[in-house]
Design a protein around this motif. Structure first.
Motif, short mmCIF file in Angstrom:
data_model
loop_
_atom_site.label_atom_id
_atom_site.label_comp_id
_atom_site.label_asym_id
_atom_site.label_seq_id
_atom_site.Cartn_x
_atom_site.Cartn_y
_atom_site.Cartn_z
N LEU A 61 -2.35 -6.71 8.74
CA LEU A 61 -1.87 -5.37 8.41
C LEU A 61 -0.70 -4.98 9.30
O LEU A 61 -0.84 -4.97 10.53
N MET A 74 -7.47 -4.94 -1.49
CA MET A 74 -7.85 -5.55 -0.22
C MET A 74 -9.27 -6.11 -0.27
O MET A 74 -9.55 -7.19 0.26
N VAL A 79 -0.30 -7.01 4.48
CA VAL A 79 -0.39 -5.68 3.88
C VAL A 79 0.72 -4.81 4.49
O VAL A 79 0.80 -4.68 5.71
N CYS A 87 -2.86 -12.87 3.67
CA CYS A 87 -2.36 -11.73 2.91
C CYS A 87 -1.76 -10.74 3.89
O CYS A 87 -2.45 -10.28 4.81
N LEU A 90 -6.56 -11.03 6.14
CA LEU A 90 -5.63 -9.91 6.00
C LEU A 90 -4.92 -9.60 7.32
O LEU A 90 -5.57 -9.53 8.37
N LYS A 124 -10.12 -10.09 0.22
CA LYS A 124 -11.07 -10.58 1.21
C LYS A 124 -12.17 -11.41 0.55
O LYS A 124 -12.56 -12.46 1.05
N SER A 151 -5.02 0.20 -3.50
CA SER A 151 -4.88 -0.73 -2.38
C SER A 151 -6.24 -1.13 -1.83
O SER A 151 -6.46 -2.27 -1.44
N ASP A 183 0.84 -1.20 0.00
CA ASP A 183 0.00 0.00 0.00
C ASP A 183 0.88 1.24 0.00
O ASP A 183 1.20 1.80 1.05
N GLU A 231 -9.26 -3.12 8.20
CA GLU A 231 -9.70 -4.14 7.25
C GLU A 231 -9.15 -5.54 7.55
O GLU A 231 -9.42 -6.47 6.82
#
Length: 197
Positions: free
Chosen positions: A128, A116, A149, A147, A126, A120, A112, A56, A164
């Protein structure tokens, strides 16, 4: 140097021109142009790419290349870049990846946020990376498909995207400093790969 006759349009120029073209000078006497990078047109699927990373707003091509290199070494299957406010996959990024960018599946998303949302929807969990306010990355139970981020070097993950997924942090000596984005990414990818359920 002797190059194959199949290489078209060979031009011989002085070292200064090669250094300028090579974005850093270390060119070993040859600079070449290639076809555009073959980005994936669709978001990854967990069945074939169970571990991915979304970047991101990573701004520095050296960090981008280092993250691609670490992703390949650790065993992440795909990387998502975006077209806005982010470093492009330049020759400098390829060089920083030690050529491993060529061995990674890379999807180029419009943003981004869209990446995301798509991740999802595809079923990824996710995680972060944040400097403060996240759970200690060493104590998290990671569930695949996953994932990671990674946010920009200056501001991290965009504020409107920070809720998120699960926020994770690396322990640091003091809170007034932070890891380099590519170093943090490499550590977190390794930890996630090792602790994945």
């Amino acid at each position: 140097p002797y190059l194959p006759k199949s290489v078209p349009n060979i031009q011989y120029v002085n070292t200064n021109i090669l250094s300028s073209m090579a974005e850093g000078g270390k060119h070993m006497g040859i600079v070449a142009w290639f076809a555009p990078f073959p980005y994936r047109s669709k978001m990854f699927e967990p069945a074939t790419h169970p571990l991915i990373v979304i970047l991101d707003g990573v701004q520095d091509v050296q960090n981008l290349g280092a993250i691609l290199r670490s992703a390949h070494c650790v065993g992440f299957n795909g990387v998502v870049l975006n077209t806005t406010h982010a470093a492009p996959l330049t020759g400098g990024a390829h060089k920083a990846s030690a050529g491993l960018a060529e061995h990674m599946d890379i999807h180029l998303a419009t943003s981004s946020r869209n990446a995301m949302i798509e991740a999802k929807k595809a079923g990824y969990n996710l995680y972060l990376a944040v400097v403060n306010g996240g759970e200690n990355a060493m104590n998290v139970e990671y569930t695949g498909p996953a994932c990671l981020v990674i946010g920009s070097e200056e501001t991290g993950i965009a504020a409107d995207l920070r809720n998120e997924g699960t926020k994770i942090s690396l322990p640091q000596k003091t809170e007034d400093i932070s890891f380099n984005a590519s170093v943090a990414a490499g550590i977190l990818m390794f930890v996630m790969q090792q602790k994945m359920k």
